[in-house]
Write a protein that holds these residues in place. Structure first.
Motif, PDB file in Angstrom:
ATOM      1  N   THR A  36       0.828  -1.206   0.000  1.00 47.80           N
ATOM      2  CA  THR A  36       0.000   0.000   0.000  1.00 47.80           C
ATOM      3  C   THR A  36       0.866   1.260   0.000  1.00 47.80           C
ATOM      4  O   THR A  36       0.622   2.188  -0.779  1.00 47.80           O
ATOM      5  CB  THR A  36      -0.943   0.013   1.223  1.00 47.80           C
ATOM      6  OG1 THR A  36      -1.788  -1.133   1.148  1.00 47.80           O
ATOM      7  CG2 THR A  36      -1.778   1.276   1.270  1.00 47.80           C
ATOM      8  N   LEU A  37       1.877   1.292   0.856  1.00 49.58           N
ATOM      9  CA  LEU A  37       2.748   2.469   0.911  1.00 49.58           C
ATOM     10  C   LEU A  37       3.531   2.637  -0.385  1.00 49.58           C
ATOM     11  O   LEU A  37       3.723   3.751  -0.869  1.00 49.58           O
ATOM     12  CB  LEU A  37       3.706   2.379   2.102  1.00 49.58           C
ATOM     13  CG  LEU A  37       3.059   2.559   3.464  1.00 49.58           C
ATOM     14  CD1 LEU A  37       4.080   2.327   4.577  1.00 49.58           C
ATOM     15  CD2 LEU A  37       2.454   3.955   3.595  1.00 49.58           C
ATOM     16  N   TYR A  38       3.967   1.523  -0.962  1.00 51.10           N
ATOM     17  CA  TYR A  38       4.718   1.582  -2.222  1.00 51.10           C
ATOM     18  C   TYR A  38       3.838   2.162  -3.325  1.00 51.10           C
ATOM     19  O   TYR A  38       4.260   3.022  -4.080  1.00 51.10           O
ATOM     20  CB  TYR A  38       5.217   0.187  -2.593  1.00 51.10           C
ATOM     21  CG  TYR A  38       5.878   0.128  -3.935  1.00 51.10           C
ATOM     22  CD1 TYR A  38       7.153   0.639  -4.124  1.00 51.10           C
ATOM     23  CD2 TYR A  38       5.227  -0.429  -5.027  1.00 51.10           C
ATOM     24  CE1 TYR A  38       7.761   0.597  -5.353  1.00 51.10           C
ATOM     25  CE2 TYR A  38       5.829  -0.477  -6.261  1.00 51.10           C
ATOM     26  CZ  TYR A  38       7.098   0.030  -6.426  1.00 51.10           C
ATOM     27  OH  TYR A  38       7.697  -0.010  -7.653  1.00 51.10           O
ATOM     28  N   ARG A  39       2.604   1.704  -3.376  1.00 45.97           N
ATOM     29  CA  ARG A  39       1.691   2.193  -4.422  1.00 45.97           C
ATOM     30  C   ARG A  39       1.309   3.646  -4.201  1.00 45.97           C
ATOM     31  O   ARG A  39       1.144   4.399  -5.156  1.00 45.97           O
ATOM     32  CB  ARG A  39       0.449   1.319  -4.475  1.00 45.97           C
ATOM     33  CG  ARG A  39       0.726  -0.034  -5.088  1.00 45.97           C
ATOM     34  CD  ARG A  39      -0.512  -0.867  -5.195  1.00 45.97           C
ATOM     35  NE  ARG A  39      -0.202  -2.132  -5.848  1.00 45.97           N
ATOM     36  CZ  ARG A  39      -0.967  -3.190  -5.799  1.00 45.97           C
ATOM     37  NH1 ARG A  39      -2.089  -3.161  -5.127  1.00 45.97           N
ATOM     38  NH2 ARG A  39      -0.606  -4.291  -6.411  1.00 45.97           N
ATOM     39  N   LYS A  40       1.142   4.034  -2.942  1.00 46.77           N
ATOM     40  CA  LYS A  40       0.774   5.419  -2.642  1.00 46.77           C
ATOM     41  C   LYS A  40       1.891   6.390  -3.008  1.00 46.77           C
ATOM     42  O   LYS A  40       1.637   7.518  -3.398  1.00 46.77           O
ATOM     43  CB  LYS A  40       0.444   5.585  -1.155  1.00 46.77           C
ATOM     44  CG  LYS A  40      -0.948   5.170  -0.801  1.00 46.77           C
ATOM     45  CD  LYS A  40      -1.212   5.460   0.668  1.00 46.77           C
ATOM     46  CE  LYS A  40      -2.581   5.001   1.079  1.00 46.77           C
ATOM     47  NZ  LYS A  40      -2.827   5.224   2.503  1.00 46.77           N
TER      48      LYS A  40
END
Length: 164
Positions: free
Chosen positions: A72-76
């Protein structure tokens, strides 16, 4: 705050923190980013811990929360993770009969794995951690059959990349 809950969480986290460190290494390339991701995963684990029912092993649940947080953090972030050129990294192995072809193969493999999408990268990580397909499917939220099919496709893809 329930002290028993906090003690149980800290005990479990300490016993399984290598899981989080491995995931941080997989999704980050700097010490600061590693520490930030470790902290964020720990926060998410703590927030979700009261809902942990014990249906699965703690480590399986921890993998799932940690991988979901990292992905999630990588995509955000919507930015490329900065990678190091493997040619500039010096691996120090204290074996006199060390064959540098192994090092080259490892560099190629890590490079190929880093090029996979987030889910495939997580699947390879869990596979390399000797997780069975049931545990992989529980962790990633996919069926066991899907995990097997994806892993076979990934193996073939990596085989083509590593042995052109």
């Amino acid at each position: 705050m329930n002290e028993d809950l906090e003690h149980s969480f800290v005990t479990q986290l300490e016993a399984n923190q290598n899981i989080v460190h491995k995931i941080c290494r997989l999704y980050t390339n700097s010490r600061d980013a590693h520490n930030d991701l470790f902290q964020e995963i720990t926060i998410q684990l703590w927030r979700a811990f009261p809902k942990f029912r014990g249906d699965a092993k703690f480590s399986t649940w921890m993998y799932r929360v940690a991988l979901n947080t990292a992905i999630t953090l990588y995509r955000k972030s919507k930015r490329q993770i900065q990678t190091q050129d493997y040619e500039k990294i010096s691996f120090k192995i204290s074996s006199e009969d060390y064959d540098d072809t192994i090092e080259e193969q490892l560099k190629l493999m890590y490079s190929a794995v880093k090029d996979l999408n987030d889910i495939d990268k997580a699947l390879v990580f869990l596979y390399l951690e000797d997780k069975n397909y049931r545990e992989i499917s529980e962790t990633l939220g996919i069926t066991e059959v899907n995990a097997r099919v994806k892993m076979n496709r990934i193996k073939e893809k990596l085989r083509k990349v590593l042995n052109p």
